[in-house]
Motif scaffolding. Structure first.
Motif, mmCIF file in Angstrom:
data_model
loop_
_atom_site.group_PDB
_atom_site.id
_atom_site.type_symbol
_atom_site.label_atom_id
_atom_site.label_comp_id
_atom_site.label_asym_id
_atom_site.label_seq_id
_atom_site.Cartn_x
_atom_site.Cartn_y
_atom_site.Cartn_z
ATOM 1 N N ASP A 132 0.929 -1.098 -0.162
ATOM 2 C CA ASP A 132 0.001 -0.141 -0.045
ATOM 3 C C ASP A 132 0.780 1.103 -0.048
ATOM 4 O O ASP A 132 0.747 2.327 -0.622
ATOM 5 N N GLN A 133 1.845 1.290 0.738
ATOM 6 C CA GLN A 133 2.930 2.293 0.776
ATOM 7 C C GLN A 133 3.476 2.646 -0.422
ATOM 8 O O GLN A 133 3.573 3.812 -0.963
ATOM 9 N N LEU A 134 3.974 1.644 -1.092
ATOM 10 C CA LEU A 134 4.460 1.672 -2.562
ATOM 11 C C LEU A 134 3.620 2.181 -3.429
ATOM 12 O O LEU A 134 4.062 3.002 -4.351
ATOM 13 N N PHE A 135 2.432 1.804 -3.485
ATOM 14 C CA PHE A 135 1.398 2.151 -4.390
ATOM 15 C C PHE A 135 1.097 3.760 -4.107
ATOM 16 O O PHE A 135 0.757 4.486 -5.109
ATOM 17 N N PHE A 136 0.829 3.798 -2.741
ATOM 18 C CA PHE A 136 0.598 5.555 -2.620
ATOM 19 C C PHE A 136 1.794 6.573 -2.987
ATOM 20 O O PHE A 136 1.582 7.507 -3.536
ATOM 21 N N ILE A 137 2.971 5.826 -2.888
ATOM 22 C CA ILE A 137 4.003 6.665 -3.197
ATOM 23 C C ILE A 137 3.931 6.856 -4.817
ATOM 24 O O ILE A 137 4.197 7.830 -5.415
ATOM 25 N N LEU A 138 3.603 5.810 -5.650
ATOM 26 C CA LEU A 138 3.564 6.021 -6.913
ATOM 27 C C LEU A 138 2.627 7.072 -7.442
ATOM 28 O O LEU A 138 2.738 7.666 -8.068
ATOM 29 N N SER A 139 1.310 6.770 -6.938
ATOM 30 C CA SER A 139 0.112 7.730 -7.361
ATOM 31 C C SER A 139 0.497 9.102 -7.192
ATOM 32 O O SER A 139 -0.406 9.684 -7.667
ATOM 33 N N THR A 140 1.330 9.417 -5.924
ATOM 34 C CA THR A 140 1.818 10.978 -5.903
ATOM 35 C C THR A 140 2.157 11.374 -7.340
ATOM 36 O O THR A 140 1.884 12.533 -7.505
ATOM 37 N N VAL A 148 -1.949 20.205 -8.514
ATOM 38 C CA VAL A 148 -1.107 20.183 -7.236
ATOM 39 C C VAL A 148 -0.482 21.845 -7.311
ATOM 40 O O VAL A 148 -0.237 22.340 -6.385
ATOM 41 N N VAL A 149 -0.297 22.412 -8.591
ATOM 42 C CA VAL A 149 0.284 23.648 -8.395
ATOM 43 C C VAL A 149 -0.668 24.718 -7.768
ATOM 44 O O VAL A 149 0.087 25.912 -6.856
ATOM 45 N N ILE A 150 -1.804 24.591 -7.824
ATOM 46 C CA ILE A 150 -2.553 25.595 -7.009
ATOM 47 C C ILE A 150 -2.159 25.942 -5.593
ATOM 48 O O ILE A 150 -2.027 26.663 -5.070
ATOM 49 N N PRO A 151 -2.673 24.517 -4.874
ATOM 50 C CA PRO A 151 -2.058 24.867 -3.357
ATOM 51 C C PRO A 151 -0.748 24.917 -3.293
ATOM 52 O O PRO A 151 -0.213 25.849 -2.064
ATOM 53 N N ILE A 152 0.010 24.427 -3.924
ATOM 54 C CA ILE A 152 1.522 24.713 -3.984
ATOM 55 C C ILE A 152 1.819 26.349 -3.874
ATOM 56 O O ILE A 152 2.676 26.707 -3.419
ATOM 57 N N PHE A 153 1.078 26.915 -4.841
ATOM 58 C CA PHE A 153 1.617 28.331 -5.214
ATOM 59 C C PHE A 153 1.050 29.018 -3.744
ATOM 60 O O PHE A 153 1.690 30.138 -3.561
ATOM 61 N N LEU A 154 -0.197 28.710 -3.280
ATOM 62 C CA LEU A 154 -0.485 29.358 -1.975
ATOM 63 C C LEU A 154 0.364 28.914 -0.930
ATOM 64 O O LEU A 154 0.672 29.979 -0.202
ATOM 65 N N LEU B 43 9.117 9.718 2.803
ATOM 66 C CA LEU B 43 7.900 10.077 3.096
ATOM 67 C C LEU B 43 7.488 11.499 3.334
ATOM 68 O O LEU B 43 6.320 11.914 3.363
ATOM 69 N N LEU B 44 8.160 11.724 4.255
ATOM 70 C CA LEU B 44 7.939 13.458 4.919
ATOM 71 C C LEU B 44 8.020 14.192 3.786
ATOM 72 O O LEU B 44 7.156 14.998 3.665
ATOM 73 N N LEU B 45 8.989 14.120 2.753
ATOM 74 C CA LEU B 45 9.174 15.057 1.725
ATOM 75 C C LEU B 45 7.707 15.077 0.954
ATOM 76 O O LEU B 45 7.179 15.828 0.385
ATOM 77 N N LEU B 46 7.056 13.709 0.768
ATOM 78 C CA LEU B 46 5.910 13.382 -0.099
ATOM 79 C C LEU B 46 4.921 13.967 0.673
ATOM 80 O O LEU B 46 4.063 14.645 0.026
ATOM 81 N N LEU B 47 4.784 13.769 2.004
ATOM 82 C CA LEU B 47 3.737 14.561 2.807
ATOM 83 C C LEU B 47 3.828 16.010 2.657
ATOM 84 O O LEU B 47 2.531 16.639 2.332
ATOM 85 N N ALA B 48 4.886 16.451 2.701
ATOM 86 C CA ALA B 48 4.784 18.078 2.796
ATOM 87 C C ALA B 48 4.514 18.580 1.284
ATOM 88 O O ALA B 48 3.769 19.660 1.156
ATOM 89 N N SER B 50 3.063 16.860 -1.474
ATOM 90 C CA SER B 50 2.022 16.345 -2.252
ATOM 91 C C SER B 50 0.806 16.066 -1.453
ATOM 92 O O SER B 50 -0.362 16.488 -1.873
ATOM 93 N N VAL B 51 0.945 15.608 -0.296
ATOM 94 C CA VAL B 51 -0.558 15.147 0.609
ATOM 95 C C VAL B 51 -0.727 16.616 1.070
ATOM 96 O O VAL B 51 -2.295 16.670 0.893
ATOM 97 N N PHE B 52 0.035 17.181 1.749
ATOM 98 C CA PHE B 52 -0.610 18.612 2.300
ATOM 99 C C PHE B 52 -1.057 19.350 1.316
ATOM 100 O O PHE B 52 -2.299 19.965 1.600
ATOM 101 N N PRO B 53 -0.578 19.714 0.182
ATOM 102 C CA PRO B 53 -1.220 20.497 -0.502
ATOM 103 C C PRO B 53 -2.524 20.044 -1.145
ATOM 104 O O PRO B 53 -3.449 20.957 -1.356
ATOM 105 N N LEU B 54 -2.590 18.606 -1.310
ATOM 106 C CA LEU B 54 -4.151 18.180 -1.777
ATOM 107 C C LEU B 54 -5.126 18.393 -0.712
ATOM 108 O O LEU B 54 -6.199 18.686 -0.979
#
Lengths: 303, 316
Positions: A132-140, A148-154, B43-48, B50-54
């Protein structure tokens, strides 16, 4: 029996034993296949050739109607313009290239430093809900960049990372870490864990065993993975255009895209800049051609 | 010299027979600590990033927040979502995206598989051919978009010039409603046909030779061999490639941005491009977030499908 002997000798598609009529048909087909393949190759490669041609044409030949395929004056002015500003000194494009080198290089290094140990840990240890962790990682990695850029921008606006190289480096590293983990896990899986067990029996700790014995074996894989991460960051456009604006920070893709903003477009310059930009990628891709299948599927498909 | 060697070979036997629980557990514990220490930074980098922005986008999607207007965000709950799902404009973009994804991926698959099949039947020059065919895929979408924009230019573009010398009429590739989307599909196909080709080729070269030999002893026809041996063995891998391309095409933004900027009119506005317009030109951050979250949901479903097939492939 005779047939089986023929089969054993024949190397190509085994059609040699067929009567001459069918053999002729086979040869006709083979010719047809070669012709078809050639046509497809020409169609696929023409844009690249045209880009090369445009980059060494004089401006009046670039805009010639009908297009000039052969009789044009060769010039290197466009390539000079890529690096040298009209009044002398460094051009804005060359500064953008340097920014790209820095951003792609540092983000790749960061992704490698974070991703390789994680890949090793996922390969060697029994982690809770590993799959599950690996799949989660890939799906990001599959998230639409525009979303993604909208919240990243804010977020960046809050912490002052807008229009900074660090901001770009961080987001590129975050996009490359999933790839690095998946790609590297494949490479780690190929190294038998018995090597580490043996080292540990000799008195090394697990960490030392990883550092002294497994890591050196992983170096070619790490190099290939890093090259792919480098290509992704180098080519990336969406984050670059939304998160940066000033010339001192801008990477090459938005800078090249900016060349067509004005009323007149210097296509020769666009072609030359594109070539200079694409050449390192093609060289790097050639170096890692053995790992291309894994690389372009984010490490998911191996051979 | 011989002493330490015999000692090390002795060791595992002793450990296994005595099975001292304490060192085993401590090693296990340190392993666990090591795993956490090695995995958590990534994982922390991904959380910060990818996950947190989402999650933030998820929160914003329930509000009427606007990035330019500022001020406090008011909760509108599912208002944004119902507005998007009911919007005619969004339906139009969804249709455009669907045509684009299906058109481009289908063309790529057919062409890519054809090229791979033709290459796999050659005995010489395979490496060189493959390398040449792969060039478009490695280029940045910016380079690809710019260059095709130049080639497809209605006045001095080389495509129209060639059509002209063949005695055919000029086509306004990027500035006409009917042709713009088609052009976009063609350009995407040009860039990503090599991707399908690469993976199909990997599948085709993995088909064991003896199967073909057995079939040709049985005097099976070429088509029969293709249908019963080649296709079933390559299909699982090809399906993965197709799904991968579908996800990528669905989230595509840069090519549209460079090639047509969504125009003429809205004829090449895909969902990705529309989100961008709502967010960065309309500044309706809340609505755009809801829009984005809906897209993420679709991507998650597609990704799940992709991973499921991937898993199946790996288990075989």
């Amino acid at each position: 029996m005779a047939v089986s002997v023929d089969e054993a000798v024949a190397t190509g598609p085994a059609r040699d034993r067929t009567p001459s009529a069918r053999r002729l048909g086979g040869r006709g087909r083979s010719v047809l296949e070669v012709v078809l393949l050639t046509v497809l190759a020409v169609v696929m490669l023409f844009p690249v050739l045209w880009m090369i041609e445009t980059s060494i044409k004089e401006n009046r030949d670039v805009y010639a109607i009908p297009a000039k395929f052969f009789n044009f004056t060769v010039t290197m002015d466009h390539f000079k313009d890529v690096f040298v500003a009209p009044g002398g000194g460094r051009s804005a494009l060359s500064a953008a290239f340097l920014n790209s080198v820095l951003v792609a290089g540092v983000s790749t290094a960061l992704a490698t430093v974070l991703g390789v140990p994680a890949a090793w840990a996922y390969s060697r240890f029994s982690v809770k809900a590993k799959k599950d962790q690996l799949f989660f990682i890939l799906s990001t990695r599959f998230m639409p960049p525009v979303v993604v850029v909208i919240p990243i921008f804010l977020m960046y606006r809050q912490v002052g990372l807008i229009d900074s190289k660090l901001g770009l480096i961080l987001i590129y590293a975050a996009f490359n870490v999933p790839f690095t983990i998946w790609m590297m896990k494949g490479f780690v899986d190929e190294v038998p864990s018995e090597y580490e067990d043996a080292a540990m029996l000799d008195g090394y700790t697990r960490l030392q065993a990883f550092w002294r014995f497994t890591l050196p074996l992983l170096l070619p894989g790490i190099a290939a993975t890093a090259v792919f991460a480098l290509i992704f960051s180098w080519n990336e456009f969406v984050f670059a255009i939304f998160l940066t604006s000033s010339d001192g920070v801008r990477t090459a893709p938005p800078a090249i895209a900016g060349l067509i903003g004005g009323t007149t477009v210097d296509w020769g310059l666009v072609a030359a800049a594109s070539l200079v930009f694409a050449l390192p990628v093609l060289i790097f891709a050639y170096l890692v051609r053995k790992h291309l299948v894994a690389g372009v599927t984010l490490g998911a498909v191996r051979r | 010299m011989s002493d330490p060697v015999s000692l090390t070979t002795d060791h595992p036997g002793q450990a296994a027979s005595a099975t001292p629980p304490a060192p085993g557990r401590s090693r296990h514990l340190s392993d666990r600590w090591l795993a956490v220490a090695f995995i958590s930074p990534a994982l922390l980098l991904l959380l910060a990033m990818s996950v947190f922005p989402l999650l933030w986008a998820l929160y914003l999607s329930f509000t009427d927040y606007s990035a330019t207007r500022g001020g406090p965000a008011h909760f509108v709950w599912f208002g944004n979502y119902t507005a998007i799902l009911a919007s005619e404009q969004v339906h139009l973009r969804a249709l455009t995206t669907l045509i684009y994804v299906v058109g481009a991926v289908t063309l790529q698959t057919v062409l890519g598989f054809t090229i791979a099949y033709l290459i796999s039947r050659r005995t010489r020059g395979r490496g060189l051919l493959t390398t040449l065919f792969l060039i478009p895929m490695m280029l940045s979408p910016v380079v690809v978009g710019l260059f095709w924009r130049f080639m497809l230019d209605a006045q001095f573009g080389v495509i129209n010039s060639m059509l002209g010398s063949l005695g055919l009429g000029q086509v306004e590739w990027l500035t006409r409603q009917q042709t713009a989307l088609f052009s976009l599909i063609v350009v995407d196909t040009w860039q990503w046909t090599p991707f399908i080709m690469l993976i199909a080729l990997a599948g085709l070269t993995a088909v064991p030779k003896y199967l073909y030999e057995a079939a040709s002893i049985d005097r099976a026809s070429e088509w029969f061999r293709f249908r019963t041996i080649t296709l079933p063995l390559v299909w699982p891998l090809l399906l993965i490639a197709v799904l991968f391309r579908a996800i990528e095409a669905f989230r595509l933004f840069d090519l549209v941005y460079i090639l047509t900027s969504g125009g003429p009119g809205v004829s090449t506005e895909t969902l990705s491009f529309h989100v961008y317009k709502v967010a960065f030109l309309g500044f309706n951050t809340g609505t755009a977030s809801a829009y984005g979250i809906l897209m993420v949901l679709i991507v998650i479903i597609l990704t799940q499908l992709y991973l499921r097939y991937l898993n199946k492939l790996k288990e075989d």
